[in-house]
Design a protein around this motif. Structure first.
Motif, short mmCIF file in Angstrom:
data_model
loop_
_atom_site.label_atom_id
_atom_site.label_comp_id
_atom_site.label_asym_id
_atom_site.label_seq_id
_atom_site.Cartn_x
_atom_site.Cartn_y
_atom_site.Cartn_z
N THR A 51 0.79 -0.97 0.04
CA THR A 51 -0.10 0.03 0.07
C THR A 51 1.20 1.75 0.29
OG1 THR A 51 -2.07 -1.07 1.03
CG2 THR A 51 -1.97 1.02 1.46
N VAL A 52 2.04 1.36 0.55
CA VAL A 52 2.38 1.92 0.98
C VAL A 52 3.21 2.74 -0.57
CG1 VAL A 52 5.11 3.51 2.08
CG2 VAL A 52 2.95 2.19 3.28
N THR A 53 4.28 1.62 -0.53
CA THR A 53 4.61 1.59 -2.34
C THR A 53 3.62 1.97 -3.07
OG1 THR A 53 5.73 -0.92 -1.35
CG2 THR A 53 5.62 -0.15 -4.08
N ALA A 54 1.96 1.64 -3.33
CA ALA A 54 1.58 2.25 -4.59
C ALA A 54 1.45 3.60 -3.80
CB ALA A 54 0.20 1.03 -4.23
N ARG A 55 1.20 4.20 -3.41
CA ARG A 55 1.17 5.46 -2.95
C ARG A 55 2.56 6.09 -3.09
NH1 ARG A 55 -2.83 5.73 1.18
NH2 ARG A 55 -4.84 4.76 0.50
#
Length: 447
Positions: A51-55
């Motif tokens: 999720t953090v990588t996608a953001r």
């Protein structure tokens, strides 16, 4: 590969699980920890890291889209300089134009492809122009290129702007914590299992007639309770053995007194017809008393020591020769064993005496077993014993049939005493048919 039926899976798993308490206890601790670690790692990567990588990738894609659109609105060197300056100061992006260049054709993707897929999805959603990127060319940067009419707009971005780079620290700390937890569990289980192993060793030593004076109950409360119960049982058994030995010794002493008087009276009496027969009866009675006492005592108080097995066999063979049998002794010269010499010698004497009494040829052989134990065979060419009566022969006072009852001296305690000695050393004696035609007595002792 053919799958096992569902009903056979429990048996299949049972055979492959550890059989020791140490292995099973360790499995009880290790398996849940490994499952927990796998679950936590999967949840972390699925619900947090991705999720953090996608953001981060979406934010980087938005900045790149802004730079590409801003340059497309005014494709001049002055505007590009302004865009590059703002991107450097505010976004940590390095922007340059490669005039009349085209996008590379080769694709450079990471080993697992998670970052590449995330970044490609974010760029495709924000850019209308063709693009190319590489996350592997530079360890600390991401190389992104956007096709423009004037050439290729190249953007170099720090890697932490596209991916959460501190994930490995979490995994490292998780592994360190797991290793510490497993280390503590291993030490704890090892201490508990060692207490049970010492109890088992003390029980085994007591079964061989040895004492372990240094053994004391320790460990968990249940293990200490079992050890205390074992010590109490050992003391009761030892008291019973001592009482039995003392009783037989007293009976033997009491009987020897009238026997001595009778022998003295026979020696002083004038010669008469039944005098020799009565002396023979007295000799047999003394021999019977000696056998009773030896069977009750069992030589358990003797200390074990390393002895030469070949020398014991030769001594037993000499006794068999004096009984009139031809004896063959075969034993390695360097073969030794940890035995109670007097007790084991008595067992061999009983076996060889029994063989010499029922056969003309006696063969004694000894060899070391692959498992580290010792095997001694005593064979004769006599009438033998039927297979269905092998166990009966070991019963005290058993005289069997007439074919094995040629020697009337004794009360049938020879094999019983020999087996008692062998089992006192942790081994056993079994009977079989000898290739000499008679009986074979196999003495097997552990290493």
């Amino acid at each position: 590969m053919k799958l096992l039926p569902a009903s056979l899976w429990p048996r299949f798993l049972k055979r492959r699980l550890p059989t020791s308490l140490w292995g099973r206890s360790l499995l009880i601790i290790v398996l849940p920890v490994l499952v927990m670690q796998a679950a936590v790692t999967w949840i972390f990567f699925d619900a947090h890291w991705q999720t953090v990588t996608a953001r981060l990738s979406e934010g980087l894609a938005g900045d790149i889209a802004w730079a590409a659109e801003s340059y497309a609105d005014d494709p001049t060197a002055r505007n590009l300089a302004v865009i590059a300056d703002r991107a450097e100061r505010s976004m940590s992006l390095s922007i340059a134009l490669q005039e009349e260049a085209t996008l590379p054709r080769e694709q450079q993707r990471g080993q697992f492809g998670v970052i590449d897929r995330t970044l490609e999805k974010a760029l495709a959603a924000r850019l209308d122009q063709p693009f190319w990127f590489s996350t592997t060319r530079y360890p600390a940067y991401v190389d992104i290129r956007v096709q423009q009419p004037q050439g290729v707009l190249r953007i170099i971005a720090p890697r932490e702007r596209a991916v959460a780079t501190q994930a490995h620290i979490f995994v490292l700390w998780l592994m360190v914590a797991t290793a510490l937890l497993l280390g503590v569990a291993v030490l704890f289980i090892r201490n508990q299992v060692r207490a049970i192993e010492r109890l088992a060793s003390a029980a085994e030593a007591f079964g061989r007639g040895e004492t372990v004076p240094t053994f004391k109950p320790h460990g968990a409360r249940e293990v200490r309770a079992a050890a205390t119960a074992f010590l109490a049982m050992r003391d009761r058994i030892q008291r019973h053995i001592d009482q039995r030995t003392a009783l037989l010794a007293s009976v033997s002493h009491d009987l020897r007194t009238p026997l001595t008087r009778l022998r003295l009276e026979l020696a002083l009496a004038p010669a008469f017809k039944r005098q020799a027969a009565m002396k023979g009866d007295l000799d047999e009675m003394e021999h019977m008393i000696d056998e009773y006492l030896a069977f009750a005592r069992g030589e358990t108080g003797e200390a074990a020591q390393t002895v030469d097995v070949g020398a014991l066999l030769k001594a037993a063979g000499e006794d068999a020769k004096r009984a009139g049998a031809e004896v063959e002794v075969t034993a390695p010269e360097t073969l030794t064993a940890n035995l109670r010499p007097m007790a084991f010698k008595r067992a061999l004497m009983n076996l060889t005496g029994n063989a010499a009494a029922h056969g003309e040829h006696v063969r004694l052989t000894a060899r070391s077993l692959p498992s580290g134990g010792l095997e001694i065979a005593v064979e004769d060419d006599g009438p033998g014993i039927p297979e269905d009566m092998h166990e009966e022969a070991f019963r005290p006072f058993s005289r069997l049939d007439e074919s094995r009852n040629q020697n009337h001296k004794g009360v049938g305690l020879g094999l019983a005493i020999a087996r008692d000695v062998a089992r006192g050393h942790g081994g056993d004696i079994t009977l079989a048919r000898s290739d000499m035609g008679g009986l074979k007595a196999l003495v097997r002792l552990p290493g």
